[in-house]
Design a protein around this motif. Sequence first.
Motif, PDB file in Angstrom:
ATOM      1  N   LEU A 172      -0.247  11.587   3.182  1.00  0.00           N
ATOM      2  CA  LEU A 172       0.874  11.664   4.112  1.00  0.00           C
ATOM      3  C   LEU A 172       0.502  11.167   5.508  1.00  0.00           C
ATOM      4  N   GLU A 173      -0.601  11.618   6.049  1.00  0.00           N
ATOM      5  CA  GLU A 173      -0.992  11.230   7.409  1.00  0.00           C
ATOM      6  C   GLU A 173      -1.223   9.723   7.498  1.00  0.00           C
ATOM      7  N   THR A 174      -1.851   9.160   6.490  1.00  0.00           N
ATOM      8  CA  THR A 174      -2.079   7.717   6.453  1.00  0.00           C
ATOM      9  C   THR A 174      -0.756   6.969   6.325  1.00  0.00           C
ATOM     10  N   ALA A 175       0.157   7.501   5.519  1.00  0.00           N
ATOM     11  CA  ALA A 175       1.468   6.878   5.348  1.00  0.00           C
ATOM     12  C   ALA A 175       2.238   6.873   6.667  1.00  0.00           C
ATOM     13  N   LEU A 176       2.174   7.955   7.420  1.00  0.00           N
ATOM     14  CA  LEU A 176       2.855   8.017   8.714  1.00  0.00           C
ATOM     15  C   LEU A 176       2.275   6.996   9.692  1.00  0.00           C
ATOM     16  N   THR A 177       0.970   6.896   9.728  1.00  0.00           N
ATOM     17  CA  THR A 177       0.314   5.916  10.596  1.00  0.00           C
ATOM     18  C   THR A 177       0.687   4.500  10.167  1.00  0.00           C
ATOM     19  N   ALA A 233       0.829  -1.205   0.000  1.00  0.00           N
ATOM     20  CA  ALA A 233       0.000   0.000   0.000  1.00  0.00           C
ATOM     21  C   ALA A 233       0.865   1.257   0.000  1.00  0.00           C
ATOM     22  N   MET A 234       1.951   1.242   0.788  1.00  0.00           N
ATOM     23  CA  MET A 234       2.816   2.418   0.862  1.00  0.00           C
ATOM     24  C   MET A 234       3.604   2.604  -0.430  1.00  0.00           C
ATOM     25  N   GLU A 235       4.003   1.511  -1.057  1.00  0.00           N
ATOM     26  CA  GLU A 235       4.765   1.604  -2.298  1.00  0.00           C
ATOM     27  C   GLU A 235       3.920   2.070  -3.469  1.00  0.00           C
ATOM     28  N   SER A 236       2.602   1.962  -3.352  1.00  0.00           N
ATOM     29  CA  SER A 236       1.725   2.389  -4.448  1.00  0.00           C
ATOM     30  C   SER A 236       1.823   3.890  -4.693  1.00  0.00           C
ATOM     31  N   ASN A 273       2.663   1.594  12.294  1.00  0.00           N
ATOM     32  CA  ASN A 273       2.123   0.240  12.432  1.00  0.00           C
ATOM     33  C   ASN A 273       3.117  -0.788  11.906  1.00  0.00           C
ATOM     34  N   GLY A 274       3.791  -0.453  10.822  1.00  0.00           N
ATOM     35  CA  GLY A 274       4.796  -1.344  10.251  1.00  0.00           C
ATOM     36  C   GLY A 274       5.942  -1.587  11.215  1.00  0.00           C
ATOM     37  N   ILE A 275       6.385  -0.539  11.892  1.00  0.00           N
ATOM     38  CA  ILE A 275       7.464  -0.677  12.880  1.00  0.00           C
ATOM     39  C   ILE A 275       7.026  -1.617  14.001  1.00  0.00           C
TER      40      ILE A 275
END
Length: 77
Positions: free
Chosen positions: A32-37, A24-27, A41-43
């Motif tokens: 930005l806010e969703t990417a940070l969240t 999803a992030m690579e798409s 979550n990924g971490i």
Amino acid sequence: MAKPAKAPASFETALAQLEELIQAMESGDMPLETALTSYKNGIELVRFCQAKLGDAEQQLKVLENNELKPLDIANGA
């Protein structure tokens, strides 16, 4: 502030969730806010997976008389 994500049920579940997040992030279509969240979550998922792998390694050390041995799949040992 977002509440912490619930711990995954298993290593495999966490790995699958992590793979989905990465895709999803690579798409590049994520705000930005969703990417940070998603990154946060990924971490958490990576840390969960690392802990599970560390636990498995400790169990293998105990099973092998406290000596970690390489896995020899060809010989089934």
